[in-house]
Design a protein around this motif. Structure first.
Motif, PDB file in Angstrom:
ATOM      1  N   GLN B   2       0.843  -1.198   0.000  1.00  0.00           N
ATOM      2  CA  GLN B   2       0.000   0.000   0.000  1.00  0.00           C
ATOM      3  C   GLN B   2       0.876   1.245   0.000  1.00  0.00           C
ATOM      4  O   GLN B   2       1.866   1.312   0.721  1.00  0.00           O
ATOM      5  N   VAL B   4       0.937   5.719  -0.402  1.00  0.00           N
ATOM      6  CA  VAL B   4       0.264   7.011  -0.460  1.00  0.00           C
ATOM      7  C   VAL B   4       1.243   7.988  -1.086  1.00  0.00           C
ATOM      8  O   VAL B   4       2.293   8.268  -0.519  1.00  0.00           O
ATOM      9  N   CYS B  23      -2.904  14.225  -2.571  1.00  0.00           N
ATOM     10  CA  CYS B  23      -2.549  12.953  -1.969  1.00  0.00           C
ATOM     11  C   CYS B  23      -3.334  11.844  -2.671  1.00  0.00           C
ATOM     12  O   CYS B  23      -4.557  11.977  -2.837  1.00  0.00           O
ATOM     13  N   SER B  25      -3.909   7.527  -2.895  1.00  0.00           N
ATOM     14  CA  SER B  25      -3.652   6.215  -2.309  1.00  0.00           C
ATOM     15  C   SER B  25      -3.888   5.118  -3.334  1.00  0.00           C
ATOM     16  O   SER B  25      -4.759   5.229  -4.197  1.00  0.00           O
ATOM     17  N   LEU B  29      -9.322   4.116   1.461  1.00  0.00           N
ATOM     18  CA  LEU B  29      -8.973   4.468   2.838  1.00  0.00           C
ATOM     19  C   LEU B  29     -10.222   4.583   3.710  1.00  0.00           C
ATOM     20  O   LEU B  29     -11.270   5.018   3.252  1.00  0.00           O
ATOM     21  N   ILE B  32      -8.614   9.819   6.244  1.00  0.00           N
ATOM     22  CA  ILE B  32      -7.333  10.440   5.928  1.00  0.00           C
ATOM     23  C   ILE B  32      -7.101  11.598   6.885  1.00  0.00           C
ATOM     24  O   ILE B  32      -8.040  12.309   7.262  1.00  0.00           O
ATOM     25  N   LYS B  70      -9.931   7.582  -2.129  1.00  0.00           N
ATOM     26  CA  LYS B  70      -8.568   7.203  -2.470  1.00  0.00           C
ATOM     27  C   LYS B  70      -7.682   8.427  -2.679  1.00  0.00           C
ATOM     28  O   LYS B  70      -6.489   8.286  -2.896  1.00  0.00           O
ATOM     29  N   GLY B  91      -2.986   8.288   5.318  1.00  0.00           N
ATOM     30  CA  GLY B  91      -4.175   7.514   5.004  1.00  0.00           C
ATOM     31  C   GLY B  91      -4.248   6.255   5.833  1.00  0.00           C
ATOM     32  O   GLY B  91      -3.227   5.615   6.100  1.00  0.00           O
TER      33      GLY B  91
END
Lengths: 120, 110
Positions: B2, B4, B23, B25, B29, B32, B70, B91
């Motif tokens: 995973q 970010v 940001c 991901s 999430l 965040i 995300k 996240g």
């Protein structure tokens, strides 16, 4: 006022030494974390603990171990320090809080001042 | 694993200009968070976003959480020299475990 303290601001050790970094929080928080911060890489989670004697590996646990014998104290141990462990180490603690009309949960992390470790 | 990702890595703005950091991901999430780290200091919590499409404001700062949970953004209107620092998103793919972005370092030129 919330307080997270770390045992040293600066530390210099030699390759192969065993290193202990201590973190203490006075907020009765359940969760405690150890991160390392390196330029361009942000903060990376090493280990975290959600209760006394409980621990879980983060993203980069290799070369590290932790100890949480008391709720307020979380120790990071470098069994045999290496030069690639030179970094800024940040400890944090958190405890869930519920608030607002929807009763939303917030997990604010409170950070200590950091320990800049240099391994020669 | 995973990840970010956060962009840009650096941003220099003239005082009074706006600033945005993004940001993203690789996974959905649960929530965040955003933190600010002043030069020589430690990260300090700014806000947490939980709901899809959520928008929150703190004075000149506006935080958004994407519909798919995300991505997120932080927008500062009319920057001031006190806004200098590195802004991190964090996240949470699951409870307790936060993955921090690489950070955006903001410099404000007076």
């Amino acid at each position: 006022d919330v307080k997270v303290t770390q045992s040293s601001r600066y530390l210099v050790k030699r390759t192969g030494e065993k290193v202990f970094l201590e973190c203490v929080q006075d907020m009765d928080h359940e969760n405690m974390f150890w991160y390392r911060q390196d330029p361009g890489l942000g903060l990376r989670l090493i280990y975290f603990s959600y209760d006394v004697k409980m621990k879980e590996k983060g993203d980069i646990p290799e070369g590290y171990s932790v100890s949480r014998e008391k709720k307020e104290r979380f120790s990071l141990i470098l069994e045999s320090a290496s030069t690639n462990q030179t970094s800024m180490y940040l400890c944090a603690s958190s405890s869930p809080r519920w608030g607002g009309l929807a009763g939303n949960r917030t997990d604010t992390q409170y950070f200590g001042p950091g320990t800049r470790l240099t391994v020669l | 694993g995973q990840q970010v990702m956060q962009i840009p890595q650096y941003q220099h703005v003239q005082e009074g200009e706006d600033f945005t950091t993004y940001c993203n991901s690789s996974t959905t999430l649960s929530n965040i968070q955003w933190y600010k780290q002043r030069p020589g200091g430690h990260p300090v919590f700014l806000i947490q976003l939980v709901k899809s499409g959520e928008v929150k404001k703190q004075k000149r700062l506006t935080f958004q959480f994407g519909e798919a949970k995300k991505n997120s953004s932080l927008h500062i209107t009319a920057t001031q020299t006190t806004d200098v620092g590195t802004y991190f998103c964090a996240g949470a793919p699951r409870t307790y475990k936060y993955i921090f972005g690489t950070g955006t370092r903001l410099k404000v030129l007076a």
